[in-house]
Design an enzyme around this catalytic site. Structure first.
Site, mmCIF file in Angstrom:
data_model
loop_
_atom_site.group_PDB
_atom_site.id
_atom_site.type_symbol
_atom_site.label_atom_id
_atom_site.label_comp_id
_atom_site.label_asym_id
_atom_site.label_seq_id
_atom_site.Cartn_x
_atom_site.Cartn_y
_atom_site.Cartn_z
ATOM 1 N N CYS A 145 31.763 -8.295 10.178
ATOM 2 C CA CYS A 145 31.276 -7.731 8.904
ATOM 3 C C CYS A 145 32.424 -7.386 7.953
ATOM 4 O O CYS A 145 32.398 -7.774 6.779
ATOM 5 C CB CYS A 145 30.393 -6.518 9.170
ATOM 6 S SG CYS A 145 31.121 -5.330 10.319
HETATM 7 N N1 LIG Z 1 26.086 -3.931 13.161
HETATM 8 C C1 LIG Z 1 26.740 -4.711 12.324
HETATM 9 O O1 LIG Z 1 26.904 -4.391 11.125
HETATM 10 C C2 LIG Z 1 27.299 -6.019 12.795
HETATM 11 C C3 LIG Z 1 27.228 -6.427 14.110
HETATM 12 N N2 LIG Z 1 27.800 -7.623 14.482
HETATM 13 C C4 LIG Z 1 27.769 -8.051 15.870
HETATM 14 O O2 LIG Z 1 26.428 -8.313 16.265
HETATM 15 C C5 LIG Z 1 26.258 -7.983 17.648
HETATM 16 C C6 LIG Z 1 25.127 -6.961 17.742
HETATM 17 O O3 LIG Z 1 25.519 -5.808 17.008
HETATM 18 P P1 LIG Z 1 24.556 -4.590 16.738
HETATM 19 O O4 LIG Z 1 23.181 -5.060 16.448
HETATM 20 O O5 LIG Z 1 25.239 -3.722 15.762
HETATM 21 O O6 LIG Z 1 24.559 -3.874 18.187
HETATM 22 P P2 LIG Z 1 23.476 -2.890 18.804
HETATM 23 O O7 LIG Z 1 24.245 -2.025 19.756
HETATM 24 O O8 LIG Z 1 22.705 -2.230 17.732
HETATM 25 O O9 LIG Z 1 22.504 -3.865 19.643
HETATM 26 C C7 LIG Z 1 22.961 -4.524 20.804
HETATM 27 C C8 LIG Z 1 21.861 -5.385 21.383
HETATM 28 O O10 LIG Z 1 22.335 -6.014 22.577
HETATM 29 C C9 LIG Z 1 21.519 -5.621 23.690
HETATM 30 N N3 LIG Z 1 22.391 -5.416 24.861
HETATM 31 C C10 LIG Z 1 23.125 -4.333 25.181
HETATM 32 N N4 LIG Z 1 23.795 -4.551 26.330
HETATM 33 C C11 LIG Z 1 23.470 -5.793 26.751
HETATM 34 C C12 LIG Z 1 23.818 -6.580 27.873
HETATM 35 N N5 LIG Z 1 24.660 -6.132 28.816
HETATM 36 N N6 LIG Z 1 23.265 -7.821 27.986
HETATM 37 C C13 LIG Z 1 22.390 -8.289 27.066
HETATM 38 N N7 LIG Z 1 22.022 -7.571 25.974
HETATM 39 C C14 LIG Z 1 22.561 -6.357 25.817
HETATM 40 C C15 LIG Z 1 20.838 -4.344 23.256
HETATM 41 O O11 LIG Z 1 19.620 -4.213 23.990
HETATM 42 P P3 LIG Z 1 18.979 -2.770 24.387
HETATM 43 O O12 LIG Z 1 18.901 -1.996 23.118
HETATM 44 O O13 LIG Z 1 17.625 -3.142 24.907
HETATM 45 O O14 LIG Z 1 19.856 -2.171 25.414
HETATM 46 C C16 LIG Z 1 20.612 -4.608 21.766
HETATM 47 O O15 LIG Z 1 19.504 -5.447 21.610
HETATM 48 C C17 LIG Z 1 27.604 -7.427 18.128
HETATM 49 O O16 LIG Z 1 28.346 -8.441 18.747
HETATM 50 C C18 LIG Z 1 28.272 -6.983 16.851
HETATM 51 O O17 LIG Z 1 29.642 -6.985 16.938
HETATM 52 C C19 LIG Z 1 28.411 -8.433 13.593
HETATM 53 C C20 LIG Z 1 28.505 -8.085 12.274
HETATM 54 C C21 LIG Z 1 27.975 -6.837 11.778
HETATM 55 C C1 LIG Z 2 31.587 1.183 11.604
HETATM 56 C C2 LIG Z 2 32.092 0.348 12.753
HETATM 57 O O1 LIG Z 2 32.421 0.847 13.798
HETATM 58 N N1 LIG Z 2 32.158 -0.966 12.548
HETATM 59 C C3 LIG Z 2 32.588 -1.890 13.561
HETATM 60 C C4 LIG Z 2 32.300 -3.260 13.056
HETATM 61 C C5 LIG Z 2 32.281 -4.251 14.157
HETATM 62 C C6 LIG Z 2 31.501 -5.472 13.804
HETATM 63 O O2 LIG Z 2 30.387 -5.407 13.400
HETATM 64 O O3 LIG Z 2 32.094 -6.589 13.947
HETATM 65 P P1 LIG Z 2 32.263 -7.310 15.358
HETATM 66 O O4 LIG Z 2 31.143 -8.228 15.472
HETATM 67 O O5 LIG Z 2 33.557 -7.975 15.315
HETATM 68 O O6 LIG Z 2 32.261 -6.217 16.396
HETATM 69 C C7 LIG Z 2 34.083 -1.765 13.857
HETATM 70 O O7 LIG Z 2 34.839 -1.394 12.979
HETATM 71 O O8 LIG Z 2 34.485 -2.152 14.963
#
Ligand SMILES: NC(=O)C1=CN([C@@H]2O[C@H](COP(=O)(O)OP(=O)(O)OC[C@H]3O[C@@H](n4cnc5c(N)ncnc54)[C@H](OP(=O)(O)O)[C@@H]3O)[C@@H](O)[C@H]2O)C=CC1
Ligand SMILES: CC(=O)N[C@@H](CCC(=O)OP(=O)(O)O)C(=O)O
Length: 333
Positions: A145
């Site tokens: 992000c």
């Molecule tokens: N949040 C953001 O702004 C951004 C996120 N990302 C990336 O997207 C991905 C998801 O992020 P985000 O939605 O924020 O994370 P969350 O922590 O909100 O969600 C994680 C998800 O993965 C599941 N999960 C947790 N542990 C496991 C496991 N061991 N095996 C399989 N599934 C698992 C969870 O399921 P449950 O809840 O049922 O445990 C949940 O559905 C990450 O790799 C993150 O870095 C990328 C860009 C931006």
């Molecule tokens: C606020 C906050 O903690 N942000 C996360 C963003 C990570 C992310 O979304 O990117 P990846 O998919 O590379 O993990 C951080 O700075 O690590």
């Protein structure tokens, strides 16, 4: 039946935003959504904003995902490779996690630790040549992000010779959803409200990705956690080269990019203006004292920073107009 789509990690923040976008996409049919600890829960119990989406979260396994033509992986780092390996050849996959973004195994280990899973086509369509590469790929690694926010601001300036790639400094604030729903950091409302706090100072994992995509050789980045649910605002400064005009370089690079807007002169990006959209807002100037280039970039970390970008990549992979099912406009206030 349109393109059959599954979301792994659908109970998380990025997964929830994917479900919302897929529900409004004219060519995508959601066939499965999976979770880990919350498997078995109805989607609407986990995501109240999706009331009316009648689906139960399944387990994240090959069987649940097997009926899909397109799988979005929104899993914690290190979980994508095993799931992707069990999907049939020909199934298109967009990974929102970091596992396949980096070309260098050394950089992977430096920032994430453990073994490097590999490298997929990097999913930032606005980079030169990227649309063709994404269109020809079965597996695409979505950007981080912060990385999307900063690369969109910086890449054209380095490519045009306007910014010195050896002298780049970034300060960027993110809303708390960037840390995910199961954040390890303390996100108690009573502690984050009314506070701005730096974290991962001098050691953020997205630096490797930004350098890889922009050609920057030296980049210092200071992330700040901001008391808002969504949005990233990055201030990128660089030593100016050749008297170039940074705003003109951005305008030339994004003339045909539907989601990247160089704002009118005098207007500066606001995170709230990008919320709910797949857009990135940019503005640039030259500092009247130091002569450094300043670019400010804003986007929705769950939109152009994650789920929106993933849908844009998937659109390109399936030969659809890249804007299909995505909003250019935000929902402010
Ligand atoms: N949040 C953001 O702004 C951004 C996120 N990302 C990336 O997207 C991905 C998801 O992020 P985000 O939605 O924020 O994370 P969350 O922590 O909100 O969600 C994680 C998800 O993965 C599941 N999960 C947790 N542990 C496991 C496991 N061991 N095996 C399989 N599934 C698992 C969870 O399921 P449950 O809840 O049922 O445990 C949940 O559905 C990450 O790799 C993150 O870095 C990328 C860009 C931006
Ligand atoms: C606020 C906050 O903690 N942000 C996360 C963003 C990570 C992310 O979304 O990117 P990846 O998919 O590379 O993990 C951080 O700075 O690590």
């Amino acid at each position: 039946m349109g393109i059959r789509v599954a979301v792994a990690g659908a109970s998380g923040y990025a997964g929830g935003e994917l479900l919302r976008l897929i529900a409004g996409h004219p060519e995508f049919d959601l066939v499965a959504a999976t979770a880990h600890s919350q498997a078995g829960s109805p989607v609407s119990a986990v995501h109240p904003q999706l009331a009316g989406l009648d689906l139960t979260l399944g387990a994240t396994d090959a069987e649940t995902l097997s009926g899909a033509d397109l799988v979005f992986l929104a899993l914690p780092h290190g979980q994508s490779a095993a799931v992707a390996a069990r999907l049939a050849e020909g199934v298109r996959v967009v990974d929102l996690g970091a596992d396949f973004r980096l070309e260098s195994a050394e950089q992977w280990t430096r920032y994430y630790g453990g073994g490097h899973a590999g490298t997929w086509t990097y999913g930032l369509p606005e980079l030169p040549g990227a649309r063709a590469a994404i269109a020809g790929a079965d597996r695409v690694a979505n950007t981080g992000c912060y990385a999307a926010t900063i690369i969109l601001a910086l890449a054209p300036l380095i490519a045009a010779g306007v910014a010195d790639p050896e002298d780049v400094v970034v300060v960027a604030s993110s809303g708390t959803s960037g840390a995910g729903r199961n954040a390890k950091v303390n996100l108690l409302a009573s502690e984050i409200m009314g506070d701005l706090s730096p974290y991962k100072v001098g050691a953020h994992q997205h630096v490797a990705e930004i350098k890889q995509a922009t050609g920057a050789g030296s980049l210092s980045m200071t992330p700040i956690l901001a008391p808002m649910p969504r949005g990233i605002l990055a201030t990128v400064t660089a030593r100016r080269r050749n008297g170039g005009d940074p705003r003109e370089a951005l305008q030339a690079a994004y003339a045909d990019a539907p989601f990247v807007h160089v704002l009118p002169e005098g207007s500066w990006p606001h995170t709230a203006a990008t919320a709910g959209s797949n857009s990135c807002h940019l503005q640039a100037t030259v500092d009247i004292d130091s002569g450094r280039i300043i670019v400010v970039s804003a986007l929705d970390n769950l939109g152009k920073g994650a789920a929106g970008q993933a849908v844009q990549n998937a659109n390109i992979m399936f030969g659809l107009p890249e804007t299909t099912g995505l909003s250019v406009f935000g929902v402010a206030p």
